[in-house]
Write an enzyme that holds these catalytic residues in place. Structure first.
Site, PDB file in Angstrom:
ATOM      1  N   GLY A 172       1.796  -0.293  -4.524  1.00  0.00           N
ATOM      2  CA  GLY A 172       0.231  -1.103  -5.215  1.00  0.00           C
ATOM      3  C   GLY A 172      -0.436  -0.470  -5.984  1.00  0.00           C
ATOM      4  O   GLY A 172      -0.393   0.440  -7.276  1.00  0.00           O
ATOM      5  N   TYR A 211      14.088  -2.354  -1.871  1.00  0.00           N
ATOM      6  CA  TYR A 211      13.161  -2.243  -2.587  1.00  0.00           C
ATOM      7  C   TYR A 211      12.340  -2.217  -3.170  1.00  0.00           C
ATOM      8  O   TYR A 211      11.326  -1.245  -4.037  1.00  0.00           O
ATOM      9  CB  TYR A 211      12.899  -4.275  -3.356  1.00  0.00           C
ATOM     10  CG  TYR A 211      12.052  -4.562  -4.227  1.00  0.00           C
ATOM     11  CD1 TYR A 211      12.782  -4.420  -5.397  1.00  0.00           C
ATOM     12  CD2 TYR A 211      10.616  -5.058  -3.817  1.00  0.00           C
ATOM     13  CE1 TYR A 211      11.394  -4.826  -6.792  1.00  0.00           C
ATOM     14  CE2 TYR A 211       9.997  -5.224  -4.586  1.00  0.00           C
ATOM     15  CZ  TYR A 211      10.115  -5.139  -6.233  1.00  0.00           C
ATOM     16  OH  TYR A 211       9.578  -5.323  -7.267  1.00  0.00           O
ATOM     17  N   CYS A 268       0.894  -1.055  -0.076  1.00  0.00           N
ATOM     18  CA  CYS A 268      -0.068  -0.180   0.255  1.00  0.00           C
ATOM     19  C   CYS A 268       1.014   1.279   0.194  1.00  0.00           C
ATOM     20  O   CYS A 268       2.237   1.433   0.283  1.00  0.00           O
ATOM     21  CB  CYS A 268      -0.636   0.122   1.606  1.00  0.00           C
ATOM     22  SG  CYS A 268      -1.626  -1.482   1.382  1.00  0.00           S
ATOM     23  N   ASN A 275      -1.376   1.440   5.365  1.00  0.00           N
ATOM     24  CA  ASN A 275      -0.348   0.988   4.912  1.00  0.00           C
ATOM     25  C   ASN A 275       0.748  -0.064   5.916  1.00  0.00           C
ATOM     26  O   ASN A 275       0.980   0.501   6.620  1.00  0.00           O
ATOM     27  CB  ASN A 275       0.860   1.742   4.335  1.00  0.00           C
ATOM     28  CG  ASN A 275       2.194   1.103   3.904  1.00  0.00           C
ATOM     29  OD1 ASN A 275       3.352   1.755   3.964  1.00  0.00           O
ATOM     30  ND2 ASN A 275       2.572   0.777   2.995  1.00  0.00           N
ATOM     31  N   GLY A 276       0.662  -0.909   6.413  1.00  0.00           N
ATOM     32  CA  GLY A 276       1.316  -1.699   6.771  1.00  0.00           C
ATOM     33  C   GLY A 276       0.345  -3.539   6.558  1.00  0.00           C
ATOM     34  O   GLY A 276      -0.939  -3.870   6.310  1.00  0.00           O
TER      35      GLY A 276
END
Ligand code: SF4
Length: 489
Positions: free
Chosen positions: A46, A261, A20, A121-122
Site C-alpha cells: 500500500g 504477486y 494494506c 489488512n483484508g
C-alpha cells in the site's frame, strides 16, 4: 471516481493491488521508529497513505498522512511526536472506502475504558450489514472504511474486559481480517478463521512484533517466531504473550495470490518462501506450456522469479529484455492526454539489443484488464522481436476479489469476457498460455486442487468464494460489495 492520475496508474500498472500492510511492536522504547521501518518494508502492500499510533504510558499519539512512509514519517513526527514503547502502524492502498485522511488507519477512539486503535489488512464482507444495524442503535461512523466497524463493535460490546469485547467484535464480522490493535495495556493480533491474509509474529530483543510479512522483521533484525494460525488471537502485555482461538475451527483458505504477486519475494508466508514458490510456478508453466523460442524475458519486477523458473526448466536463456523505471510513483499526475498514452513507457522500456530478431517468451504474473500487456507486447515488437509468446504465471483472473484487494469490476477483467484465443488476439501475441489451477497448487506444494474443499482461496480464478458475501445479498451486481464499501450504493 477515477481522476487523471488513477487513470494513468491503471494503465501503467494493470494489477490487482493488495490494500494494506500492518505492523506493531510492544515493549521497546523506540517503538514508533521501529514501526516506521516495518511499514517501509511493507510499502509494496500500500503506497498511498500510512498511519502510526503509539502509547507512552499516559497518552496515545496519532499520526496519519497521505504519501509514502519515507516521505511523510519524518524524524520530527516519529521521534518527537510518537512517543512510547508500544505502537502499531498501517500502510494502505486507497481505493476501498475511498481516499482521504479520514480513512487512513490505524483507527483510534477513546472508549469507555481508554484509548483503542486498530489496523486491518483484508476486507469485511458484511461491514455494511453490521454498520446499518449499529447506526440504528445510534452509532455514528466517521469514515467509509469497513475497518471502523470493528472499533464500533468493540465500543458497544456488553462484555466486561477488552479481550472479551474484542472477541465479541471479531465474531460478528465476516471476510478477511489480519488485525493489529493497541490499548494502553496490550497489543492484540488476530487472523480471521480462514487465515486469508498473512500475519506473522516476531521478536526483537524481547519486544513482540506483529507484521504482515517476514520482510518487515528482516529490516529491523527481528527474529521470525511463527505465522499466526488462522483463527488465532494473540494478546501481548508486559507479562508476556497469550494465544487463544475464539472461532469455530475451519479449513484454512489462505490467499493463493499472495504467492503469485502480493507478497514480497524475500518474505516467507505460511511457511513457504515466496521467491521459491514463484520460481516453481515458472517451472510448472514451462512444463505445461512449452515454447520453441530463443530467450525468456520477464515483465519486471513481478514476472521476474517466474521467468527465472521458466528459463531454468525450459533450458532457455533468461534475459532482461524489458527494463523497469522504479521512480514512477502512483501519484504521478498526467498533465493531459498528450502524455497519458505513454503510461506504460514511463514504467517499462524494451532493451532493444536483447530483443531484436529474437523469438521471445514474455512472462508476467497475471492479466487483469489486458491493456498493459497489449502495450508491452507492442513495445517488444517495435524493438524488433520476431515472435512474442506470452506465458502467465497464474490461471486467468475471471472474478473480483472481496478480501482486501483492489480489483476492477468483473466485466473489466479480460478473462471474464474472452476465451484464451480471443485474449491472444487482443494483446496481439503469437501464443498465450496460462498456468493451470493444478499447476499453481503444485507450485505451492499440493498434489492438486481439491475441488470439493480447495486448500486456498483462489476465488479470483475460480469464482468460488470461501465466505458468504453478506453485503451482496439482495443485489445482483457482484461489484456492489466494493461500491457499498465506498458509499457508491
Ligand atoms: S479472491 Fe482470494 S485468491 Fe483472489 S486475491 Fe482475493 S483473497 Fe486472494
Amino acid at each position: 471516481m477515477a481522476d487523471a492520475s488513477t487513470a494513468l496508474s491503471a494503465e501503467a500498472d494493470d494489477h490487482f493491488h493488495d490494500e494494506c500492510g500492518v505492523f506493531g511492536i510492544f515493549g521497546r522504547q523506540d517503538a514508533a521508529a521501529i514501526v516506521t521501518l516495518g511499514l517501509h518494508a511493507l510499502q509494496h502492500r500500500g503506497q498511498e497513505a500510512a498511519g502510526i499510533v503509539s502509547y507512552d504510558g499516559s497518552q496515545f499519539h496519532v499520526e496519519r498522512h497521505v504519501g509514502l512512509i519515507g516521505d511523510t514519517f519524518t524524524k520530527q513526527r516519529v521521534i518527537d511526536s510518537l512517543k512510547g514503547n508500544r505502537a502499531i502502524g498501517h500502510t494502505r492502498y486507497a481505493t476501498t472506502g475511498g481516499a482521504g485522511v479520514r480513512n487512513i488507519q490505524p483507527f483510534f477512539a477513546e472508549l469507555a475504558d481508554g484509548g483503542f486503535a486498530v489496523a486491518h489488512n483484508g476486507n469485511l464482507t458484511n461491514a455494511m450489514t453490521v454498520q446499518r444495524a449499529l447506526q440504528k442503535q445510534g452509532s455514528i461512523f466517521s469514515s467509509t472504511s469497513d475497518t471502523e466497524t470493528i472499533l464500533h463493535l468493540v465500543a458497544t460490546s456488553k462484555e466486561r474486559d477488552l479481550n472479551a469485547r474484542f472477541i465479541d467484535a471479531v465474531r460478528q464480522v465476516e471476510g478477511a481480517f489480519s488485525l493489529v490493535a493497541l490499548s494502553s495495556k496490550k497489543m492484540i493480533g488476530c487472523r480471521d478463521p480462514l487465515g486469508i491474509r498473512p500475519l506473522v509474529l516476531g521478536d526483537l530483543d524481547g519486544a513482540w512484533i506483529l507484521a504482515s510479512e517476514t520482510c518487515a522483521l528482516d529490516i529491523i533484525g527481528a527474529r521470525f517466531v511463527r505465522d499466526l494460525k488462522p483463527g488465532e488471537m494473540v494478546i501481548v502485555t508486559s507479562k508476556g504473550i497469550e494465544s487463544i482461538f475464539p472461532f469455530e475451527p475451519q479449513k484454512p483458505r489462505f490467499c493463493i495470490f499472495e504467492y503469485v504477486y502480493f507478497a514480497r519475494p524475500d518474505s516467507s508466508v505460511e511457511g513457504r518462501n515466496v521467491y521459491d514458490v514463484r520460481k516453481r510456478i515458472g517451472a510448472e508453466l514451462a512444463l505445461e506450456s512449452p515454447v520453441d523460442a530463443d530467450i525468456v524475458v520477464p515483465v519486471p519486477d513481478s514476472g521476474t522469479p517466474a521467468a527465472i523458473g521458466f528459463s531454468q526448466q525450459a533450458g532457455l536463456p533468461f534475459e532482461l529484455g524489458i527494463i523497469r523505471n522504479h521512480y514512477v510513483g502512483r501519484t504521478f499526475i498526467s498533465p493531459g492526454d498528450s502524455i497519458r498514452h505513454m503510461g506504460v513507457k514511463l514504467k517499462h522500456n524494451a532493451n532493444r539489443r536483447m530483443i531484436e530478431g529474437k523469438r521471445i517468451v514474455l512472462v508476467d504474473d497475471s492479466i487483469v484488464r489486458g491493456t498493459t500487456s497489449q502495450k508491452i507486447v507492442q513495445m517488444v515488437r517495435d524493438a524488433g522481436a520476431k515472435e512474442v509468446h506470452m506465458r502467465i504465471a497464474s490461471p486467468p483472473t475471471r472474478a473480483s476479489c472481496f478480501y482486501g484487494v483492489d480489483t476492477p469490476e468483473k466485466s473489466k477483467l479480460l478473462a471474464s469476457r474472452m476465451t484464451i484465443e480471443e485474449m491472444a488476439e487482443f494483446i496481439r501475441v503469437d501464443s498465450l498460455g496460462f498456468l493451470s489451477m493444478d499447476g499453481l497448487y503444485r507450485a505451492v506444494g499440493e498434489a492438486s486442487r481439491n475441488d470439493e474443499q480447495p486448500q486456498y482461496c483462489d476465488a479470483c480464478f475460480s469464482g468460488q468464494y470461501p465466505t458468504r458475501l453478506a453485503d451482496l445479498e439482495g443485489t445482483d451486481n457482484v461489484r456492489s460489495l466494493s461500491l457499498l464499501a465506498t458509499g457508491g450504493l
